[in-house]
Design a protein around this motif. Structure first.
Motif, short mmCIF file in Angstrom:
data_model
loop_
_atom_site.label_atom_id
_atom_site.label_comp_id
_atom_site.label_asym_id
_atom_site.label_seq_id
_atom_site.Cartn_x
_atom_site.Cartn_y
_atom_site.Cartn_z
N SER A 181 -24.41 -82.66 70.39
CA SER A 181 -25.64 -82.34 69.69
C SER A 181 -26.22 -81.03 70.20
N GLY A 182 -25.86 -80.66 71.45
CA GLY A 182 -26.35 -79.40 72.01
C GLY A 182 -25.83 -78.21 71.23
N GLU A 183 -24.56 -78.26 70.80
CA GLU A 183 -23.99 -77.17 70.02
C GLU A 183 -24.69 -77.05 68.66
N LEU A 184 -24.95 -78.21 68.06
CA LEU A 184 -25.65 -78.23 66.78
C LEU A 184 -27.05 -77.65 66.94
N ALA A 185 -27.75 -78.10 67.96
CA ALA A 185 -29.11 -77.61 68.19
C ALA A 185 -29.12 -76.12 68.48
N SER A 186 -28.09 -75.63 69.17
CA SER A 186 -28.02 -74.21 69.51
C SER A 186 -27.93 -73.34 68.27
N VAL A 187 -27.06 -73.74 67.33
CA VAL A 187 -26.90 -72.96 66.10
C VAL A 187 -28.16 -73.01 65.26
N LEU A 188 -28.72 -74.21 65.08
CA LEU A 188 -29.93 -74.34 64.26
C LEU A 188 -31.09 -73.56 64.87
N SER A 189 -31.22 -73.62 66.19
CA SER A 189 -32.31 -72.90 66.85
C SER A 189 -32.16 -71.39 66.67
N ALA A 190 -30.93 -70.91 66.79
CA ALA A 190 -30.70 -69.47 66.65
C ALA A 190 -31.02 -69.00 65.23
N LEU A 191 -30.58 -69.75 64.24
CA LEU A 191 -30.83 -69.34 62.86
C LEU A 191 -32.30 -69.53 62.48
N ALA A 192 -32.93 -70.53 63.04
CA ALA A 192 -34.36 -70.70 62.80
C ALA A 192 -35.13 -69.53 63.42
N GLY A 193 -34.63 -69.04 64.56
CA GLY A 193 -35.26 -67.89 65.20
C GLY A 193 -35.16 -66.64 64.36
N LEU A 194 -34.14 -66.58 63.49
CA LEU A 194 -33.99 -65.45 62.58
C LEU A 194 -34.70 -65.72 61.25
N ASP A 195 -35.39 -66.84 61.16
CA ASP A 195 -36.20 -67.22 59.99
C ASP A 195 -35.39 -67.44 58.72
N VAL A 196 -34.10 -67.78 58.85
CA VAL A 196 -33.31 -68.02 57.65
C VAL A 196 -33.28 -69.50 57.28
N LEU A 197 -33.73 -70.36 58.20
CA LEU A 197 -33.86 -71.77 57.89
C LEU A 197 -34.97 -72.36 58.75
N SER A 198 -35.38 -73.56 58.37
CA SER A 198 -36.42 -74.26 59.13
C SER A 198 -36.16 -75.75 59.05
N TYR A 199 -36.83 -76.50 59.90
CA TYR A 199 -36.69 -77.96 59.89
C TYR A 199 -37.85 -78.55 60.67
N ASP A 200 -38.26 -79.74 60.26
CA ASP A 200 -39.30 -80.45 61.01
C ASP A 200 -38.68 -81.16 62.21
N THR A 201 -37.64 -81.89 61.96
CA THR A 201 -36.86 -82.54 63.02
C THR A 201 -35.41 -82.15 62.83
N ALA A 202 -34.84 -81.46 63.82
CA ALA A 202 -33.48 -80.95 63.67
C ALA A 202 -32.48 -82.09 63.63
N PRO A 203 -31.46 -82.00 62.78
CA PRO A 203 -30.37 -82.98 62.81
C PRO A 203 -29.73 -82.99 64.20
N THR A 204 -29.41 -84.16 64.69
CA THR A 204 -28.80 -84.28 66.02
C THR A 204 -27.33 -84.68 65.94
N GLU A 205 -26.85 -84.94 64.73
CA GLU A 205 -25.43 -85.28 64.56
C GLU A 205 -24.94 -84.75 63.23
N ARG A 206 -23.62 -84.63 63.13
CA ARG A 206 -23.03 -84.12 61.90
C ARG A 206 -23.06 -85.19 60.82
N ALA A 207 -22.94 -84.77 59.57
CA ALA A 207 -23.01 -85.69 58.44
C ALA A 207 -21.70 -85.68 57.66
#
Length: 314
Positions: A181-207
């Protein structure tokens, strides 16, 4: 001898006669016109009342159908996604109630919603592309993620996102891309930092599956938005077990649903629904996911060349 005065009086008499005739004729004609117009107005008023009554009756029947669909929806989708997981991706400002109702129905089908990710307008903004390219080709991407071999920034970003968000189907033989889940959180956090996506609660597992929700026409980015979103939809489908793109009627005429249906390659790989703002559309959205797992993609809803609902496995 007839003098000028006689001619003058004669002319005056003639004009007076003509004027009197016009007045009398107009009065008689106006009476008939007024009667005719009043009759037409009365007829139109009666037609209006009849149409209003018909409209109210049809709306009542439509409400009854909608209430029935809402009532039977959990039973129709029950156990169709038991043990499976679904990611929600919001491509537009989708109404909260639509997101909640889709999530609820997915739960009724036995699925787990891993999270909800919103794509922002900056995702396809060409001025942000250099920063995105720098990230996906840099050391910040987890070592388990392999960027898509491409020079197109949209494909690169979509590939990285899809690898950390989706689980490859067992039959594909592909190993999972993100192991923690750390790898997933890392990518989401980086892209959220670039303002290209957002989320209220980040996914913690793949779907296993993704439902991409859109509404209305595409934003100011137009073709650029469509291209970037189609790249994302394709990547999510490639990495997972299937994708359903669901929107409303406006989305099917100038939005994401229309863009998918207009692309023969993408539309052959993913399903679309053009009435997700109705109970019937939400049922189709959920039932299209297990159909996707069987490689059965289709266009569902009320638009041209659509089917009313996906096939149900017997």
């Amino acid at each position: 001898m007839i003098d000028f005065r006689y001619h003058l009086v004669s002319l005056i008499a003639v004009f007076l006669a003509i004027a009197l005739g016009i007045v009398i004729g107009t009065t008689a004609l106006n009476g008939r016109l007024v009667d005719n117009l009043e009759s037409q107005v009365s007829g139109l008023q009666e037609d209006k009342r009849t149409l209003e009554d018909t409209n109210q009756g049809l709306q009542a029947r439509l409400d009854d159908v909608g209430a029935f669909e809402e009532a039977v929806a959990p039973s129709l989708v029950g156990d169709t996604l038991t043990g499976r997981s679904v990611l929600l991706v919001l491509a537009d400002d989708v109404a909260t109630e639509v997101v909640d109702e889709v999530s609820s129905l997915l739960g009724s089908a036995g699925a787990t919603v891993t999270g909800t990710v919103s794509i922002t307008e900056a995702y396809s903004d060409p001025t942000v592309a250099p920063s995105l390219e720098s990230y996906v080709n840099g050391p910040g991407v987890p070592t388990g993620v392999q960027p898509t071999p491409s020079s197109d920034t949209g494909e690169l970003v979509a590939g990285v996102l899809a690898q950390v968000l989706m689980t490859p189907p067992a039959e594909s033989g592909q190993p999972p891309a993100a192991q923690t889940s750390g790898e997933l959180a890392s990518v989401l956090s980086a892209l959220a930092g670039l303002d290209v996506l957002s989320y209220d609660t980040a996914p913690t597992e793949r779907a296993d599956f993704a439902v991409v929700l859109g509404t209305g026409p595409l934003g100011v980015g137009g073709d650029a938005d469509a291209t970037a979103l189609l790249q994302l939809v394709t990547a999510l489908d490639t990495e997972g077990s299937g994708v359903v793109v669901a929107g409303d009627a406006a989305s099917a005429t100038g939005g994401l649903v229309a863009a998918v249906r207009a692309d023969a390659t993408v539309s052959a790989a993913v399903s679309t629904v053009d009435n997700v703002d109705t109970a019937a559309g939400r049922i189709s959205t959920v039932l299209a996911l297990p159909a996707e797992a069987r490689a059965l993609s289709g266009a569902y809803g009320t638009g041209e060349d659509t089917e009313p609902a996906p096939p149900v496995q017997q």
